[in-house]
Write a protein that holds these residues in place. Sequence first.
Motif, PDB file in Angstrom:
ATOM      1  N   VAL A  50       0.849  -1.204   0.000  1.00  0.00           N
ATOM      2  CA  VAL A  50       0.000   0.000   0.000  1.00  0.00           C
ATOM      3  C   VAL A  50       0.880   1.248   0.000  1.00  0.00           C
ATOM      4  O   VAL A  50       0.650   2.189  -0.761  1.00  0.00           O
ATOM      5  CB  VAL A  50      -0.975   0.019   1.209  1.00  0.00           C
ATOM      6  CG1 VAL A  50      -1.757   1.324   1.266  1.00  0.00           C
ATOM      7  CG2 VAL A  50      -1.917  -1.164   1.146  1.00  0.00           C
ATOM      8  N   CYS A  55       0.925   5.596  -1.139  1.00  0.00           N
ATOM      9  CA  CYS A  55       1.477   6.709  -0.341  1.00  0.00           C
ATOM     10  C   CYS A  55       2.796   7.245  -0.880  1.00  0.00           C
ATOM     11  O   CYS A  55       3.084   8.441  -0.747  1.00  0.00           O
ATOM     12  CB  CYS A  55       1.679   6.278   1.105  1.00  0.00           C
ATOM     13  SG  CYS A  55       0.437   5.163   1.742  1.00  0.00           S
ATOM     14  N   PRO A 128       3.859  16.948   2.443  1.00  0.00           N
ATOM     15  CA  PRO A 128       3.535  15.595   2.924  1.00  0.00           C
ATOM     16  C   PRO A 128       4.701  15.122   3.796  1.00  0.00           C
ATOM     17  O   PRO A 128       5.815  15.017   3.298  1.00  0.00           O
ATOM     18  CB  PRO A 128       3.447  14.758   1.635  1.00  0.00           C
ATOM     19  CG  PRO A 128       3.523  15.747   0.495  1.00  0.00           C
ATOM     20  CD  PRO A 128       4.187  16.972   1.020  1.00  0.00           C
ATOM     21  N   TYR A 144      -4.015   6.428  15.136  1.00  0.00           N
ATOM     22  CA  TYR A 144      -4.236   7.715  14.465  1.00  0.00           C
ATOM     23  C   TYR A 144      -4.146   7.568  12.951  1.00  0.00           C
ATOM     24  O   TYR A 144      -5.021   8.050  12.221  1.00  0.00           O
ATOM     25  CB  TYR A 144      -3.232   8.765  14.963  1.00  0.00           C
ATOM     26  CG  TYR A 144      -3.293  10.056  14.185  1.00  0.00           C
ATOM     27  CD1 TYR A 144      -4.400  10.896  14.268  1.00  0.00           C
ATOM     28  CD2 TYR A 144      -2.254  10.419  13.327  1.00  0.00           C
ATOM     29  CE1 TYR A 144      -4.476  12.076  13.540  1.00  0.00           C
ATOM     30  CE2 TYR A 144      -2.311  11.599  12.593  1.00  0.00           C
ATOM     31  CZ  TYR A 144      -3.426  12.420  12.697  1.00  0.00           C
ATOM     32  OH  TYR A 144      -3.490  13.579  11.963  1.00  0.00           O
ATOM     33  N   PRO A 181      -6.741   9.253   0.466  1.00  0.00           N
ATOM     34  CA  PRO A 181      -5.788   8.518  -0.369  1.00  0.00           C
ATOM     35  C   PRO A 181      -6.253   7.107  -0.769  1.00  0.00           C
ATOM     36  O   PRO A 181      -5.751   6.574  -1.749  1.00  0.00           O
ATOM     37  CB  PRO A 181      -4.526   8.426   0.502  1.00  0.00           C
ATOM     38  CG  PRO A 181      -4.984   8.613   1.899  1.00  0.00           C
ATOM     39  CD  PRO A 181      -6.284   9.350   1.870  1.00  0.00           C
TER      40      PRO A 181
HETATM   41  C1  HEC Z   1      -1.358  12.993  -3.440  1.00  0.00           C
HETATM   42  C2  HEC Z   1      -0.423  13.068  -2.373  1.00  0.00           C
HETATM   43  C3  HEC Z   1      -0.605  12.184  -1.161  1.00  0.00           C
HETATM   44  C4  HEC Z   1      -0.805  10.823  -1.088  1.00  0.00           C
HETATM   45  C5  HEC Z   1      -0.946   9.844  -2.243  1.00  0.00           C
HETATM   46  C6  HEC Z   1      -0.827  10.479   0.307  1.00  0.00           C
HETATM   47  N1  HEC Z   1      -0.657  11.597   1.086  1.00  0.00           N
HETATM   48 FE1  HEC Z   1      -0.569  11.681   3.107  1.00  0.00          FE
HETATM   49  N2  HEC Z   1      -0.330  13.690   3.039  1.00  0.00           N
HETATM   50  C7  HEC Z   1      -0.260  14.450   1.892  1.00  0.00           C
HETATM   51  C8  HEC Z   1      -0.142  15.843   2.256  1.00  0.00           C
HETATM   52  C9  HEC Z   1      -0.052  17.011   1.291  1.00  0.00           C
HETATM   53  C10 HEC Z   1      -0.131  15.890   3.667  1.00  0.00           C
HETATM   54  C11 HEC Z   1      -0.053  17.129   4.568  1.00  0.00           C
HETATM   55  C12 HEC Z   1      -1.460  17.488   4.976  1.00  0.00           C
HETATM   56  C13 HEC Z   1      -1.600  18.744   5.800  1.00  0.00           C
HETATM   57  O1  HEC Z   1      -0.649  19.093   6.513  1.00  0.00           O
HETATM   58  O2  HEC Z   1      -2.669  19.355   5.719  1.00  0.00           O
HETATM   59  C14 HEC Z   1      -0.238  14.515   4.127  1.00  0.00           C
HETATM   60  C15 HEC Z   1      -0.244  14.136   5.462  1.00  0.00           C
HETATM   61  C16 HEC Z   1      -0.269  12.834   5.903  1.00  0.00           C
HETATM   62  C17 HEC Z   1      -0.138  12.416   7.300  1.00  0.00           C
HETATM   63  C18 HEC Z   1       0.114  13.335   8.478  1.00  0.00           C
HETATM   64  C19 HEC Z   1      -1.135  13.931   9.054  1.00  0.00           C
HETATM   65  C20 HEC Z   1      -0.770  14.767  10.250  1.00  0.00           C
HETATM   66  O3  HEC Z   1      -1.216  14.452  11.349  1.00  0.00           O
HETATM   67  O4  HEC Z   1      -0.003  15.733  10.090  1.00  0.00           O
HETATM   68  C21 HEC Z   1      -0.203  11.051   7.328  1.00  0.00           C
HETATM   69  C22 HEC Z   1      -0.137  10.153   8.561  1.00  0.00           C
HETATM   70  C23 HEC Z   1      -0.384  10.613   5.976  1.00  0.00           C
HETATM   71  N3  HEC Z   1      -0.410  11.706   5.135  1.00  0.00           N
HETATM   72  C24 HEC Z   1      -0.470   9.280   5.609  1.00  0.00           C
HETATM   73  C25 HEC Z   1      -0.627   8.851   4.299  1.00  0.00           C
HETATM   74  C26 HEC Z   1      -0.747   7.450   3.932  1.00  0.00           C
HETATM   75  C27 HEC Z   1      -0.669   6.283   4.924  1.00  0.00           C
HETATM   76  C28 HEC Z   1      -0.901   7.421   2.586  1.00  0.00           C
HETATM   77  C29 HEC Z   1      -1.098   6.208   1.724  1.00  0.00           C
HETATM   78  C30 HEC Z   1      -2.194   5.341   2.028  1.00  0.00           C
HETATM   79  C31 HEC Z   1      -0.876   8.802   2.107  1.00  0.00           C
HETATM   80  N4  HEC Z   1      -0.715   9.639   3.177  1.00  0.00           N
HETATM   81  C32 HEC Z   1      -1.000   9.180   0.771  1.00  0.00           C
HETATM   82  C33 HEC Z   1      -0.309  13.987   0.603  1.00  0.00           C
HETATM   83  C34 HEC Z   1      -0.511  12.663   0.237  1.00  0.00           C
END
Ligand code: HEC
Length: 250
Positions: A50, A55, A128, A144, A181
Amino acid sequence: MKKMTLVLFLVMIVPCHADNAVPHLPKQNWSFNSAFGTFKRNELQRGFQVYKEVCSACHSLKRIRFRDLKSLGFKESEIKTIAAGYEVKDGPNAEGEMFQRKALPSDAIPSPYPNDNAARATNNGALPPDLSLIVKAREGGADYVHALMNGYIDPPAGIVIEGGRHYNQYFPGGQISMAKPLTDGQVTYADGTPATVEQMSRDVSTFLAWAAEPETEQRKQMGVKVMAYLLFMTVIFYFTMRRIWRDVKK
Ligand code: HEC
């Protein structure tokens, strides 16, 4: 006095109840949480899938090297194949130039963006975060991450979602720059497990819990060995002591 205690108690608990912006995280039953708990290899492998297929498009995992994936139950040859699917920058070569080459098991998993600014530019200004330590860095840990993956709901009436944001009930403040996601069937698991959002969230959270502390199993195993040794020595000392005192008493 009793009244004062009651008042103090109320003062302490009332603010907690007033602040219910973020609902309580649903507690999950993780195989790795108990004192002797271990990770399940199939869950870890699915979680890595995954991460890799979803991610990793946006999130780096800088602290993990391909060879670390051995703990997930992958064979050396499988790790070589996984690594070879990535390109990394190396160099400089004899001409002083940097070059691209296939990744080796000793390389760290490459990041999706060359730098933080590039990451922000493609994600509406939000960065991210690297996921290597996210389970340790957030209160609730794996619970979480799991809740966050399942927490996308329609915003409550009256809440205006800012551009590029999405409503997630478990994200502090509610508005997150990460679009939902996961959707059902997004990956195809090799072991035939149905890839529901719930399943993928569990697996990826398990994988990220391992990534945050890859040595946790060895540590627990060492703990068990130390306890067994101490128990063994206690028995030996007990009988030795009895023997010594038997002679003294006589
Ligand atoms: C298209 C881009 C993208 C994908 C794909 C993505 N993320 Fe993110 N993710 C982000 C962004 C941008 C942030 C920051 C969000 C914010 O600060 O508002 C983030 C933040 C997070 C956070 C932190 C939240 C926090 O408490 O600050 C986690 C945990 C996370 N993602 C997990 C995942 C996981 C697990 C996957 C896969 C299943 C995933 N993400 C897929 C873009 C993505």
